[in-house]
Structure formats: structure tokens, C-alpha cells
Design a protein around this motif. Structure first.
Motif, PDB file in Angstrom:
ATOM      1  N   LEU A 220       0.831  -1.209   0.000  1.00  0.00           N
ATOM      2  CA  LEU A 220       0.000   0.000   0.000  1.00  0.00           C
ATOM      3  C   LEU A 220       0.862   1.254   0.000  1.00  0.00           C
ATOM      4  O   LEU A 220       0.524   2.252  -0.651  1.00  0.00           O
ATOM      5  CB  LEU A 220      -0.919  -0.008   1.215  1.00  0.00           C
ATOM      6  N   TYR A 221       1.981   1.216   0.705  1.00  0.00           N
ATOM      7  CA  TYR A 221       2.886   2.363   0.718  1.00  0.00           C
ATOM      8  C   TYR A 221       3.447   2.615  -0.681  1.00  0.00           C
ATOM      9  O   TYR A 221       3.498   3.761  -1.156  1.00  0.00           O
ATOM     10  CB  TYR A 221       4.033   2.108   1.702  1.00  0.00           C
ATOM     11  N   LEU A 222       3.845   1.544  -1.361  1.00  0.00           N
ATOM     12  CA  LEU A 222       4.413   1.691  -2.699  1.00  0.00           C
ATOM     13  C   LEU A 222       3.375   2.213  -3.688  1.00  0.00           C
ATOM     14  O   LEU A 222       3.683   3.049  -4.545  1.00  0.00           O
ATOM     15  CB  LEU A 222       4.972   0.342  -3.173  1.00  0.00           C
ATOM     16  N   VAL A 223       2.128   1.751  -3.559  1.00  0.00           N
ATOM     17  CA  VAL A 223       1.091   2.154  -4.513  1.00  0.00           C
ATOM     18  C   VAL A 223       0.558   3.552  -4.208  1.00  0.00           C
ATOM     19  O   VAL A 223       0.572   4.450  -5.061  1.00  0.00           O
ATOM     20  CB  VAL A 223      -0.069   1.132  -4.503  1.00  0.00           C
ATOM     21  N   HIS A 224       0.077   3.756  -2.999  1.00  0.00           N
ATOM     22  CA  HIS A 224      -0.653   4.981  -2.677  1.00  0.00           C
ATOM     23  C   HIS A 224       0.248   6.163  -2.340  1.00  0.00           C
ATOM     24  O   HIS A 224      -0.127   7.314  -2.568  1.00  0.00           O
ATOM     25  CB  HIS A 224      -1.614   4.720  -1.521  1.00  0.00           C
ATOM     26  N   THR A 225       1.429   5.875  -1.792  1.00  0.00           N
ATOM     27  CA  THR A 225       2.322   6.972  -1.418  1.00  0.00           C
ATOM     28  C   THR A 225       3.347   7.264  -2.511  1.00  0.00           C
ATOM     29  O   THR A 225       3.635   8.429  -2.798  1.00  0.00           O
ATOM     30  CB  THR A 225       3.066   6.649  -0.106  1.00  0.00           C
ATOM     31  N   LEU A 226       3.883   6.217  -3.143  1.00  0.00           N
ATOM     32  CA  LEU A 226       4.943   6.408  -4.131  1.00  0.00           C
ATOM     33  C   LEU A 226       4.479   6.210  -5.562  1.00  0.00           C
ATOM     34  O   LEU A 226       5.263   6.404  -6.490  1.00  0.00           O
ATOM     35  CB  LEU A 226       6.103   5.441  -3.825  1.00  0.00           C
ATOM     36  N   GLY A 227       3.225   5.808  -5.772  1.00  0.00           N
ATOM     37  CA  GLY A 227       2.694   5.701  -7.120  1.00  0.00           C
ATOM     38  C   GLY A 227       3.213   4.534  -7.924  1.00  0.00           C
ATOM     39  O   GLY A 227       3.188   4.564  -9.160  1.00  0.00           O
ATOM     40  N   ALA A 228       3.656   3.468  -7.279  1.00  0.00           N
ATOM     41  CA  ALA A 228       4.159   2.296  -7.991  1.00  0.00           C
ATOM     42  C   ALA A 228       3.006   1.491  -8.580  1.00  0.00           C
ATOM     43  O   ALA A 228       1.864   1.562  -8.110  1.00  0.00           O
ATOM     44  CB  ALA A 228       4.977   1.416  -7.046  1.00  0.00           C
ATOM     45  N   ILE A 279      11.354   5.666   3.590  1.00  0.00           N
ATOM     46  CA  ILE A 279      10.437   6.762   3.930  1.00  0.00           C
ATOM     47  C   ILE A 279      10.889   8.097   3.347  1.00  0.00           C
ATOM     48  O   ILE A 279      10.099   8.848   2.779  1.00  0.00           O
ATOM     49  CB  ILE A 279      10.305   6.877   5.465  1.00  0.00           C
ATOM     50  N   LEU A 280      12.183   8.384   3.450  1.00  0.00           N
ATOM     51  CA  LEU A 280      12.668   9.714   3.091  1.00  0.00           C
ATOM     52  C   LEU A 280      12.928   9.889   1.597  1.00  0.00           C
ATOM     53  O   LEU A 280      12.708  10.970   1.053  1.00  0.00           O
ATOM     54  CB  LEU A 280      13.946  10.033   3.887  1.00  0.00           C
ATOM     55  N   LEU A 281      13.404   8.848   0.931  1.00  0.00           N
ATOM     56  CA  LEU A 281      13.657   8.950  -0.513  1.00  0.00           C
ATOM     57  C   LEU A 281      12.389   8.527  -1.247  1.00  0.00           C
ATOM     58  O   LEU A 281      12.049   7.343  -1.285  1.00  0.00           O
ATOM     59  CB  LEU A 281      14.842   8.074  -0.920  1.00  0.00           C
ATOM     60  N   GLU A 282      11.703   9.461  -1.816  1.00  0.00           N
ATOM     61  CA  GLU A 282      10.369   9.213  -2.359  1.00  0.00           C
ATOM     62  C   GLU A 282      10.445   8.604  -3.760  1.00  0.00           C
ATOM     63  O   GLU A 282      10.051   9.215  -4.757  1.00  0.00           O
ATOM     64  CB  GLU A 282       9.572  10.519  -2.371  1.00  0.00           C
ATOM     65  N   HIS A 283      10.955   7.367  -3.815  1.00  0.00           N
ATOM     66  CA  HIS A 283      11.049   6.661  -5.091  1.00  0.00           C
ATOM     67  C   HIS A 283      10.841   5.172  -4.841  1.00  0.00           C
ATOM     68  O   HIS A 283      11.378   4.624  -3.872  1.00  0.00           O
ATOM     69  CB  HIS A 283      12.410   6.911  -5.747  1.00  0.00           C
ATOM     70  N   PRO A 284      10.083   4.472  -5.693  1.00  0.00           N
ATOM     71  CA  PRO A 284       9.819   3.047  -5.462  1.00  0.00           C
ATOM     72  C   PRO A 284      11.076   2.185  -5.382  1.00  0.00           C
ATOM     73  O   PRO A 284      11.139   1.241  -4.586  1.00  0.00           O
ATOM     74  CB  PRO A 284       8.963   2.654  -6.672  1.00  0.00           C
ATOM     75  N   ILE A 285      12.092   2.493  -6.195  1.00  0.00           N
ATOM     76  CA  ILE A 285      13.297   1.671  -6.195  1.00  0.00           C
ATOM     77  C   ILE A 285      14.049   1.804  -4.866  1.00  0.00           C
ATOM     78  O   ILE A 285      14.514   0.813  -4.294  1.00  0.00           O
ATOM     79  CB  ILE A 285      14.223   2.050  -7.374  1.00  0.00           C
ATOM     80  N   SER A 286      14.146   3.014  -4.362  1.00  0.00           N
ATOM     81  CA  SER A 286      14.803   3.196  -3.070  1.00  0.00           C
ATOM     82  C   SER A 286      13.983   2.538  -1.960  1.00  0.00           C
ATOM     83  O   SER A 286      14.538   2.017  -0.980  1.00  0.00           O
ATOM     84  CB  SER A 286      15.010   4.685  -2.775  1.00  0.00           C
ATOM     85  N   ALA A 287      12.654   2.529  -2.097  1.00  0.00           N
ATOM     86  CA  ALA A 287      11.810   1.850  -1.111  1.00  0.00           C
ATOM     87  C   ALA A 287      12.050   0.350  -1.139  1.00  0.00           C
ATOM     88  O   ALA A 287      12.127  -0.298  -0.086  1.00  0.00           O
ATOM     89  CB  ALA A 287      10.339   2.164  -1.379  1.00  0.00           C
ATOM     90  N   LEU A 288      12.182  -0.217  -2.335  1.00  0.00           N
ATOM     91  CA  LEU A 288      12.484  -1.648  -2.435  1.00  0.00           C
ATOM     92  C   LEU A 288      13.820  -1.975  -1.777  1.00  0.00           C
ATOM     93  O   LEU A 288      13.942  -2.978  -1.066  1.00  0.00           O
ATOM     94  CB  LEU A 288      12.509  -2.086  -3.903  1.00  0.00           C
TER      95      LEU A 288
END
Length: 374
Positions: A220-228, A279-288
Motif C-alpha cells: 500500500l505504501y508503494l502504490v498509494h504513497t509512491l505511485g508504484a 520513507i525519506l527517498l520518495e522513489h519506489p526503487i529506493s523503497a524496495l
């Protein structure tokens, strides 16, 4: 049979049975025509059953040893898998899951106590490997469950066949379970909650809550917050799970080399750093990448905490396992409620704080009798 192989197989069965049930939850919900809310209430049966049986299991092991309880609870857990498929309503499903939860909780405590006996006999860390096999069992059960569901096999047939297969495996390995050694001079003393046990319980609570938060909220974080997209969102938990399994396979040699205290502290800090990255780097790849670091960091902590708890008493192990599961159950709704107030990104900072608490309590995992700590 080699006791280590037996305990590895027991952990595998536990993960496989539970994930087999999880893989068919949508089919059970559809067949009983349950709303999401009603299903959620029925699912509380597992939590209730587990929380009841864990302290009882600790008492039984403290007085009679873990061998018989491991055998009984393992067979019970395998056969109880059939019950949810026989449910005809939300109420009967809740009762079926409570029976399944009773077996799951007792087996969890008992098999970890067996793992500690094997570790003591081996004179080296092996607990992390056992927990890795639980993860492998979970992946196997869910993977096969997905294939069976896709093939259109009815839930009752699936669970009946799976229960019989898992039961046959358990029956084939029972002779390899480890007898409890004679009780020492302090073996029958009344159980007390010490500072060490409390610290281990808090660590387990923090880690289970953190793992549950990633499991339930990463997509949900990846989809709704980061747009993945959906595929990338699903990869978040997949990367986390793979890192958990790899970390657990590597955990025993790392523990032998660096000691429990250092690994718990380093793992907690690595996991918290990974989540901060996500959390801080707003990009799906960095989140992964961040979720992967969280998986690596968290992977080694729970096995170490359980081993340290069992080194105190079997009742201590039951308390610590129960504290962990309590964190797992309350974590997702807590993060959800916080997300309503703070947004999901900042709600996940709760997990960062809990991982920092685990790092601060790392000294609780010192096992004086089995390893030289740093």
C-alpha cells in the motif's frame, strides 16, 4: 533420525500448514459469503487460540519437557487444518480457527524449545537456521496453495490431502525429537518475570510488530504513497521475505562469529536505516532497497531472542513468543490508525522507533552459558 533434521522438518511443517490456510482465505471467504469485516472477526480466532495456548505450553514444558508436546501439537496442527474447510458460517469458522490457533501456539513454543535443546547439544548457534526453514515452509505452502487454487481444487479436498501429507511427515520424524534433560537444581522454581525476560519480550514485540507492518503495509505504501504499479508493489514484500530467508540462513555463522548482542544491535540499526531510506527517498526503487535492508536486519533478531529466552526457562520462552505474537496482531491496526492521522509515510516511523528500542535492549539477548558475547 538426526535431531537437527527433525527440528528443521518441524519448523518447515509449521510454516507450510499455516501458509496453506492463508493461501485459501479468499476461497473460504467467497464460499461462506463473508464481508471483509466479518472475516476479520473470524480471523481473530487464530490470535485468541494462540495467545491462550502459549503460556499453557510454557507451563507444560517447564514441568514435563517439550518432546511430547511437540509431537502432540504438531499432529494436532496438521489435522486441525481440515476444520476451516468444514465451516458453514462466520461463527463456526471462528471456532475452527481458534482450534487451529491453539495448536499453532503450542507448537510454536514447543518446537522452539526443541530447537534450543539441539543448539545446546551442538555447542554452536543453529536457531536461525530453524527459523529459515519456517520461512521456506511458508513459501512452499503458499506457492502450492496458489497453484491448487488456480487449478480449481475445492478447499475441502485441498486441506484434507494437505493435512494427511503433513501428518504423515510428522509421524515419520517423531522418533528424532530430543528428550528433555533432567531438571537442574533450579528447574522447578517458581517462574518470575526478570529484567532480562522483560527485555526479550519487548524485543520480540517490537520485531513481530515491525515484520507485520511491512507485510501488511509495504504494498500500500508503494502504490498509494509512491505511485508504484501493482507488480512493483508486490515486489516490496517479496524482497523483504527473500532477505529474511537469506539472513536467517546466514544468521547462525554470523552469531557464532560476532555474538548475539552485536548482531541484535546491528540488525536493528540496519533495519531502521533501511526503513528510513524507504520513507525519506520518495522513489519506489529506493523503497524496495529499504525494505530489503529491513528484511536482512530483522531476520536474525527473533531467533536470537527466542534462544536467549529458552536459555532462561521454558516459561520464559512462552512469554517471549506470546509477546511477539501480540505485536504481530496489534501492529497492522496500530499502523493503520496512525496512518489516518499522520499519513502512512510518517506512521511507518513508529516501526523505526520500535527497532531503535530493540537495539537499546540488545544486551538482554546475552546467553552466558553458550557463547562469548561482545
Amino acid at each position: 533420525m538426526n535431531p537437527r533434521i527433525t527440528v528443521l522438518a518441524t519448523f518447515f511443517i509449521h510454516g507450510a500448514v499455516f501458509s496453506t490456510w492463508v493461501s485459501r482465505i479468499p476461497a473460504v471467504q467467497a464460499s461462506l459469503q463473508l464481508s471483509t469485516g466479518t472475516l476479520g472477526l473470524a480471523l481473530l480466532g487464530i490470535a485468541a487460540g494462540s495467545m491462550i495456548s502459549m503460556p499453557v505450553a510454557g507451563w507444560v514444558i517447564h514441568h514435563y519437557g517439550s518432546r511430547a508436546l511437540t509431537a502432540i501439537s504438531s499432529l494436532w496442527f496438521c489435522l486441525a487444518l481440515i476444520l476451516p474447510a468444514l465451516a458453514t458460517s462466520a461463527v463456526t469458522l471462528g471456532f475452527a480457527l481458534a482450534v487451529l490457533g491453539l495448536a499453532a501456539g503450542a507448537m510454536d513454543v514447543a518446537m522452539n524449545a526443541q530447537g534450543v535443546l539441539v543448539e545446546r547439544a551442538a555447542h554452536k548457534p543453529v536457531m536461525s537456521g530453524f527459523h529459515a526453514m519456517f520461512s521456506i515452509g511458508g513459501m512452499a505452502g503458499s506457492g502450492l496453495g496458489g497453484l491448487v487454487a488456480r487449478a480449481g481444487v475445492p478447499v475441502r479436498m485441498h486441506f484434507l490431502i494437505a493435512a494427511l501429507v503433513y501428518t504423515a511427515i510428522v509421524l515419520s520424524i517423531l522418533r528424532g525429537l530430543v528428550p528433555e534433560p533432567p531438571a537442574g537444581p533450579h528447574g522447578k522454581q517458581p517462574f518470575r518475570i526478570t529484567a532480562v525476560i522483560l527485555g526479550l519480550a519487548v524485543i520480540a514485540f517490537c520485531l513481530f510488530l515491525s515484520e507485520g507492518a511491512i507485510a501488511d503495509w509495504s504494498a500500500l505504501y508503494l502504490v498509494h504513497t509512491l505511485g508504484a504499479g501493482p507488480a512493483l508493489a508486490a515486489a516490496g514484500y517479496a524482497f523483504f521475505s527473500a532477505a529474511m530467508a537469506i539472513g536467517r540462513f546466514a544468521g547462525d555463522p554470523l552469531r557464532a562469529r560476532f555474538g548475539s548482542v552485536f548482531l541484535v544491535r546491528a540488525g536493528s540499526l540496519l533495519a531502521s536505516a533501511g526503513l528510513v531510506l524507504a520513507i525519506l527517498l520518495e522513489h519506489p526503487i529506493s523503497a524496495l532497497a529499504g525494505f530489503t535492508l529491513v528484511g536482512f536486519g530483522c531476520s536474525i533478531i527473533v531467533p536470537i531472542a527466542f534462544a536467549a529466552a529458552a536459555a532462561e526457562t521454558s516459561s520464559s520462552l512462552a512469554v517471549v513468543v506470546a509477546a511477539g505474537y501480540f505485536g504481530l496482531f496489534v501492529g497492522p491496526p496500530t499502523i493503520g490508525l496512525a496512518a489516518e492521522i499522520l499519513t502512512l509515510r510518517w506512521a511507518l516511523l513508529i516501526v523505526v522507533g520500535l527497532l531503535a528500542v530493540a537495539a537499546l535492549l540488545a544486551r538482554s539477548t546475552r546467553i552466558k552459558s553458550s557463547e562469548a558475547q561482545t
